[in-house]
Design a protein around this motif. Structure first.
Motif, PDB file in Angstrom:
ATOM      1  N   GLY A 125      -6.733   3.666  -6.797  1.00 14.05           N
ATOM      2  CA  GLY A 125      -6.711   4.405  -5.546  1.00 14.05           C
ATOM      3  C   GLY A 125      -8.081   4.554  -4.914  1.00 14.05           C
ATOM      4  N   THR A 126      -8.074   4.744  -3.608  1.00 10.37           N
ATOM      5  CA  THR A 126      -9.285   4.996  -2.844  1.00 10.37           C
ATOM      6  C   THR A 126      -8.991   6.118  -1.847  1.00 10.37           C
ATOM      7  OG1 THR A 126     -11.036   3.987  -1.499  1.00 10.37           O
ATOM      8  CG2 THR A 126      -8.802   3.186  -1.112  1.00 10.37           C
ATOM      9  N   GLN A 127      -9.904   7.068  -1.760  1.00  7.82           N
ATOM     10  CA  GLN A 127      -9.683   8.258  -0.934  1.00  7.82           C
ATOM     11  C   GLN A 127      -9.989   7.959   0.529  1.00  7.82           C
ATOM     12  OE1 GLN A 127      -8.678  11.606  -1.815  1.00  7.82           O
ATOM     13  NE2 GLN A 127      -8.572  11.791   0.427  1.00  7.82           N
ATOM     14  N   VAL A 128      -9.074   8.367   1.386  1.00  8.17           N
ATOM     15  CA  VAL A 128      -9.282   8.322   2.835  1.00  8.17           C
ATOM     16  C   VAL A 128      -9.177   9.751   3.356  1.00  8.17           C
ATOM     17  CG1 VAL A 128      -8.355   7.566   5.049  1.00  8.17           C
ATOM     18  CG2 VAL A 128      -8.427   5.975   3.111  1.00  8.17           C
ATOM     19  N   THR A 129     -10.201  10.182   4.057  1.00  9.08           N
ATOM     20  CA  THR A 129     -10.210  11.530   4.632  1.00  9.08           C
ATOM     21  C   THR A 129     -10.451  11.414   6.134  1.00  9.08           C
ATOM     22  OG1 THR A 129     -11.096  12.458   2.583  1.00  9.08           O
ATOM     23  CG2 THR A 129     -11.260  13.809   4.565  1.00  9.08           C
ATOM     24  N   VAL A 130      -9.543  11.982   6.911  1.00 10.41           N
ATOM     25  CA  VAL A 130      -9.635  11.926   8.364  1.00 10.41           C
ATOM     26  C   VAL A 130      -9.825  13.345   8.873  1.00 10.41           C
ATOM     27  CG1 VAL A 130      -8.549  11.186  10.496  1.00 10.41           C
ATOM     28  CG2 VAL A 130      -8.085   9.949   8.369  1.00 10.41           C
ATOM     29  N   TRP A 138       0.857  -1.182   0.000  1.00 13.03           N
ATOM     30  CA  TRP A 138       0.000   0.000   0.000  1.00 13.03           C
ATOM     31  C   TRP A 138       0.896   1.236   0.000  1.00 13.03           C
ATOM     32  CZ3 TRP A 138      -5.208   0.013  -0.628  1.00 13.03           C
ATOM     33  CH2 TRP A 138      -5.892  -1.188  -0.398  1.00 13.03           C
ATOM     34  N   PHE A 139       0.528   2.185  -0.835  1.00  8.45           N
ATOM     35  CA  PHE A 139       1.139   3.502  -0.863  1.00  8.45           C
ATOM     36  C   PHE A 139       0.023   4.526  -0.656  1.00  8.45           C
ATOM     37  CE2 PHE A 139       5.534   3.094  -2.532  1.00  8.45           C
ATOM     38  CZ  PHE A 139       5.551   1.731  -2.759  1.00  8.45           C
ATOM     39  N   ARG A 140       0.434   5.745  -0.394  1.00 10.89           N
ATOM     40  CA  ARG A 140      -0.557   6.817  -0.296  1.00 10.89           C
ATOM     41  C   ARG A 140       0.028   8.113  -0.841  1.00 10.89           C
ATOM     42  NH1 ARG A 140      -0.800   7.618   6.311  1.00 10.89           N
ATOM     43  NH2 ARG A 140       1.238   8.638   6.550  1.00 10.89           N
ATOM     44  N   GLN A 141      -0.882   8.966  -1.287  1.00 11.66           N
ATOM     45  CA  GLN A 141      -0.469  10.257  -1.813  1.00 11.66           C
ATOM     46  C   GLN A 141      -1.419  11.326  -1.318  1.00 11.66           C
ATOM     47  OE1 GLN A 141      -0.129  10.513  -6.110  1.00 11.66           O
ATOM     48  NE2 GLN A 141       1.306  12.215  -5.936  1.00 11.66           N
ATOM     49  N   ALA A 142      -0.898  12.192  -0.490  1.00  9.21           N
ATOM     50  CA  ALA A 142      -1.674  13.332  -0.019  1.00  9.21           C
ATOM     51  C   ALA A 142      -1.629  14.434  -1.069  1.00  9.21           C
ATOM     52  CB  ALA A 142      -1.111  13.830   1.303  1.00  9.21           C
ATOM     53  N   GLN A 143      -2.607  15.286  -1.025  1.00  9.64           N
ATOM     54  CA  GLN A 143      -2.695  16.360  -2.011  1.00  9.64           C
ATOM     55  C   GLN A 143      -1.438  17.232  -1.954  1.00  9.64           C
ATOM     56  OE1 GLN A 143      -6.287  18.640  -1.692  1.00  9.64           O
ATOM     57  NE2 GLN A 143      -6.064  19.535  -3.728  1.00  9.64           N
ATOM     58  N   GLY A 144      -0.828  17.431  -3.105  1.00  6.49           N
ATOM     59  CA  GLY A 144       0.361  18.271  -3.181  1.00  6.49           C
ATOM     60  C   GLY A 144       1.651  17.601  -2.744  1.00  6.49           C
ATOM     61  N   ASN A 182      -5.928   1.905  12.175  1.00 11.27           N
ATOM     62  CA  ASN A 182      -6.514   2.303  13.447  1.00 11.27           C
ATOM     63  C   ASN A 182      -5.901   3.611  13.922  1.00 11.27           C
ATOM     64  OD1 ASN A 182      -7.939  -0.193  13.494  1.00 11.27           O
ATOM     65  ND2 ASN A 182      -6.146  -1.195  14.400  1.00 11.27           N
ATOM     66  N   SER A 183      -6.549   4.216  14.883  1.00 12.37           N
ATOM     67  CA  SER A 183      -6.062   5.474  15.468  1.00 12.37           C
ATOM     68  C   SER A 183      -5.692   6.472  14.373  1.00 12.37           C
ATOM     69  CB  SER A 183      -4.844   5.194  16.354  1.00 12.37           C
ATOM     70  OG  SER A 183      -5.185   4.291  17.386  1.00 12.37           O
ATOM     71  N   LEU A 184      -6.598   6.644  13.443  1.00 11.95           N
ATOM     72  CA  LEU A 184      -6.312   7.493  12.285  1.00 11.95           C
ATOM     73  C   LEU A 184      -6.134   8.943  12.693  1.00 11.95           C
ATOM     74  CD1 LEU A 184      -8.682   5.799   9.738  1.00 11.95           C
ATOM     75  CD2 LEU A 184      -6.243   6.152   9.411  1.00 11.95           C
ATOM     76  N   LYS A 185      -5.256   9.620  11.957  1.00 14.08           N
ATOM     77  CA  LYS A 185      -4.931  11.009  12.205  1.00 14.08           C
ATOM     78  C   LYS A 185      -5.250  11.828  10.956  1.00 14.08           C
ATOM     79  CE  LYS A 185      -0.922   9.479  14.898  1.00 14.08           C
ATOM     80  NZ  LYS A 185       0.559   9.578  15.044  1.00 14.08           N
ATOM     81  N   PRO A 186      -5.465  13.114  11.097  1.00 15.62           N
ATOM     82  CA  PRO A 186      -5.704  13.943   9.905  1.00 15.62           C
ATOM     83  C   PRO A 186      -4.584  13.824   8.872  1.00 15.62           C
ATOM     84  CG  PRO A 186      -6.319  15.145  11.883  1.00 15.62           C
ATOM     85  CD  PRO A 186      -5.667  13.876  12.350  1.00 15.62           C
ATOM     86  N   GLU A 187      -3.378  13.622   9.322  1.00 19.21           N
ATOM     87  CA  GLU A 187      -2.256  13.502   8.379  1.00 19.21           C
ATOM     88  C   GLU A 187      -2.267  12.192   7.616  1.00 19.21           C
ATOM     89  OE1 GLU A 187      -2.108  14.306  11.631  1.00 19.21           O
ATOM     90  OE2 GLU A 187      -0.292  13.449  12.580  1.00 19.21           O
ATOM     91  N   ASP A 188      -3.158  11.291   7.937  1.00 13.87           N
ATOM     92  CA  ASP A 188      -3.339  10.068   7.155  1.00 13.87           C
ATOM     93  C   ASP A 188      -4.226  10.304   5.936  1.00 13.87           C
ATOM     94  OD1 ASP A 188      -3.556   8.296  10.242  1.00 13.87           O
ATOM     95  OD2 ASP A 188      -1.835   8.327   8.872  1.00 13.87           O
ATOM     96  N   THR A 189      -4.803  11.484   5.847  1.00 13.45           N
ATOM     97  CA  THR A 189      -5.646  11.811   4.701  1.00 13.45           C
ATOM     98  C   THR A 189      -4.844  11.740   3.410  1.00 13.45           C
ATOM     99  OG1 THR A 189      -7.114  13.220   6.004  1.00 13.45           O
ATOM    100  CG2 THR A 189      -7.027  13.627   3.624  1.00 13.45           C
TER     101      THR A 189
END
Length: 123
Positions: free
Chosen positions: A116-121, A36-42, A84-91
């Motif tokens: 991809g699938t969007q995760v918003t915290v 799994w990878f992730r990409q935050a906006q910007g 678990n214990s998601l944080k806003p920076e996991d968005t």
């Protein structure tokens, strides 16, 4: 070749949990290490977690270690990321990736990607 489709993203409050799923096509799923990878906006896409072909080994980015668990079910051609214990920076948009080698933590080392699938915290 393998095709990947992610699901399970959504909107969650800080401290909450989500389970992402990735469905893989093909009869050779067990010959691929998954990640799994992730990409935050910007920001650039970053490594989150990877699991070996059998699921017996896994590794995590420091930012998620202890909060996330990657797993796979080779009988179902599925890989999961329990967060678990998601944080806003996991968005971020979370991507599933596959490659023959393990462990790999660099984006360019992976040959197959999902959409991809969007995760918003929220805080």
């Amino acid at each position: 070749q393998v095709q990947l489709v992610e699901s399970g993203g959504g909107y969650v409050q800080a401290g909450g949990s989500l389970r992402l799923s990735c469905a893989a096509s093909g009869r050779t799923f067990s010959t691929y290490a998954m990640a799994w990878f992730r990409q935050a906006q910007g920001k650039e896409r970053e490594f989150v977690a990877a699991v070996s072909w059998s699921g017996g080994a896994s590794n995590y980015a420091n930012s998620v270690r202890g909060r996330c668990t990657i797993s796979r079910d080779n009988a179902k051609n599925m890989v999961y990321l329990q967060m678990n214990s998601l944080k806003p920076e996991d968005t971020a948009v979370y991507y599933c990736a596959a490659d023959r080698e393990y462990p790999r933590t660099y984006e360019l080392e992976y040959h197959y990607w999902g959409q991809g699938t969007q995760v918003t915290v929220s805080s």
